[in-house]
Enzyme design. Sequence first.
Site, short mmCIF file in Angstrom:
data_model
loop_
_atom_site.label_atom_id
_atom_site.label_comp_id
_atom_site.label_asym_id
_atom_site.label_seq_id
_atom_site.Cartn_x
_atom_site.Cartn_y
_atom_site.Cartn_z
N THR A 1 0.87 -1.18 0.00
CA THR A 1 0.00 0.00 0.00
C THR A 1 0.91 1.23 0.00
O THR A 1 1.58 1.51 0.99
CB THR A 1 -0.89 0.01 1.26
OG1 THR A 1 -1.61 -1.21 1.30
CG2 THR A 1 -1.85 1.20 1.21
N LYS B 1 0.04 4.53 9.18
CA LYS B 1 0.82 4.83 7.96
C LYS B 1 -0.14 5.12 6.80
O LYS B 1 -0.01 6.10 6.08
CB LYS B 1 1.72 3.64 7.65
CG LYS B 1 2.54 3.69 6.39
CD LYS B 1 2.06 2.93 5.17
CE LYS B 1 1.66 1.53 5.23
NZ LYS B 1 1.37 0.86 3.96
N LYS C 1 -6.82 1.53 -3.52
CA LYS C 1 -6.47 0.96 -2.20
C LYS C 1 -6.63 2.03 -1.11
O LYS C 1 -7.14 1.75 -0.03
CB LYS C 1 -5.04 0.42 -2.26
CG LYS C 1 -4.49 -0.09 -0.94
CD LYS C 1 -5.26 -1.28 -0.40
CE LYS C 1 -4.78 -1.63 1.00
NZ LYS C 1 -5.63 -2.58 1.70
P1 NAP Z 1 4.48 -6.73 7.75
O1 NAP Z 1 3.97 -8.02 8.28
O2 NAP Z 1 4.94 -5.70 8.71
O3 NAP Z 1 5.66 -7.07 6.70
C1 NAP Z 1 6.36 -6.02 6.12
C2 NAP Z 1 7.43 -6.56 5.19
O4 NAP Z 1 8.21 -5.43 4.73
C3 NAP Z 1 8.41 -7.51 5.87
O5 NAP Z 1 8.86 -8.45 4.94
C4 NAP Z 1 9.55 -6.57 6.26
O6 NAP Z 1 10.78 -7.20 6.45
C5 NAP Z 1 9.59 -5.68 5.05
N1 NAP Z 1 10.28 -4.40 5.32
C6 NAP Z 1 9.89 -3.40 6.13
N2 NAP Z 1 10.78 -2.40 6.10
C7 NAP Z 1 11.76 -2.77 5.23
C8 NAP Z 1 12.94 -2.15 4.76
N3 NAP Z 1 13.30 -0.94 5.16
N4 NAP Z 1 13.70 -2.84 3.87
C9 NAP Z 1 13.34 -4.07 3.45
N5 NAP Z 1 12.23 -4.72 3.85
C10 NAP Z 1 11.43 -4.06 4.74
O7 NAP Z 1 3.39 -6.01 6.84
P2 NAP Z 1 2.16 -6.66 6.06
O8 NAP Z 1 0.98 -6.64 6.98
O9 NAP Z 1 2.58 -7.89 5.39
O10 NAP Z 1 1.90 -5.50 4.99
C11 NAP Z 1 2.68 -5.39 3.80
C12 NAP Z 1 2.06 -4.32 2.92
O11 NAP Z 1 0.71 -4.72 2.57
C13 NAP Z 1 1.92 -2.96 3.60
O12 NAP Z 1 2.10 -1.95 2.64
C14 NAP Z 1 0.49 -2.96 4.13
O13 NAP Z 1 -0.02 -1.66 4.30
C15 NAP Z 1 -0.22 -3.74 3.04
N6 NAP Z 1 -1.43 -4.46 3.46
C16 NAP Z 1 -1.50 -5.11 4.65
C17 NAP Z 1 -2.66 -5.79 5.00
C18 NAP Z 1 -2.82 -6.52 6.29
O14 NAP Z 1 -3.96 -6.81 6.67
N7 NAP Z 1 -1.75 -6.87 7.00
C19 NAP Z 1 -3.75 -5.82 4.11
C20 NAP Z 1 -3.63 -5.17 2.87
C21 NAP Z 1 -2.47 -4.49 2.56
P3 NAP Z 1 11.20 -7.80 7.90
O15 NAP Z 1 10.56 -9.16 7.99
O16 NAP Z 1 12.68 -7.84 7.86
O17 NAP Z 1 10.68 -6.84 8.94
#
Ligand code: NAP
Length: 296
Positions: free
Chosen positions: A97, A240, A172
Amino acid sequence: MIKTISYLGLGTMGSGMASNLLKANYQLTVWNRSAEKCEPFARKGAHIAETPADAVRDVDLVMYSLSNEQAVDEVVFGTKGILSGIKAGQIAMDMSTVLPATSLRELEAYAKRGVDFLDAPVFGSKQESADAKLWIMVAGSKTIFEKVRPVLEHLGQTVHYFGNNGNAAAMKLVGNLIVALEMEALAEGLVLAQKAGLDLKTVMEVVKVADFRSPLLVSNGQNILKRDFSTSFALKLMLKDAGLIEKFAASLSSPIPALRVAEKNLESAVALGFGKENACALIKALEKEAGVEVKE
Ligand code: NAP
């Protein structure tokens, strides 16, 4: 036909999608900043890459789901980032996102290298990602969209095409504006119900059936009553997204007065230390103000 795929970012969303790509028999390469998250995928036959640049070499399609703009900056544009390994003829797809402007910046950088790019963010959370039930939106070239559609059909229950690059990212943010306001409404409503001395189980029974019902209100309401704040969509990610919605709306002079209220409560809940909990922990900011705890 797409056969080889790299998935970068094995967080809550990425890990579910990468697992489903393996189940669908794609040859998968994975990369994650914290390398230990790659291990379960290696056991199931995925290649592990050391850097984003290595991860993307010679695959048909590169997909990534990363926390925020900074993560996309580092993984795509950084030293040993995707752009330093990807070549003409490959396809890149950002499922994070992010702002539409960020998608357009990615598009421009990829286009300079002859790489096709789609923005493809998703609705749904941890469970929908694991169960291949996401609601996926895609923008970019229609021809490239048709090429990747079969892959996306292994990840989601719907796939909607939005035309020009940036439009799926915009959709989104439109959806997450609605999500944030539903979450704020639920939190305010449950705190008021608690203060009024209503039986909260019966309150949720009404929320489940009434004409304002929604799956999001029901699942989050039930979790709040059980005090289950285990993370599917982290509160800090919702904050965020509120920041992104604010910037995007400002760029179009579109009013978002209610979002500003929700954003303030999200900030308070993060300041209280609940940023890593599920987004419905937003209610904790209101509970503190009200001097109550909403539970069964
Ligand atoms: P998450 O569990 O916090 O995972 C985030 C990912 O990004 C992890 O692989 C993390 O690596 C990586 N990351 C963060 N900072 C980084 C950096 N500086 N350099 C390299 N890698 C980095 O988040 P998520 O819930 O999967 O969400 C991922 C995306 O999808 C976001 O944009 C979120 O807004 C969107 N989204 C989430 C949901 C939901 O329900 N969770 C639904 C729709 C969309 P590490 O493992 O090393 O921390």
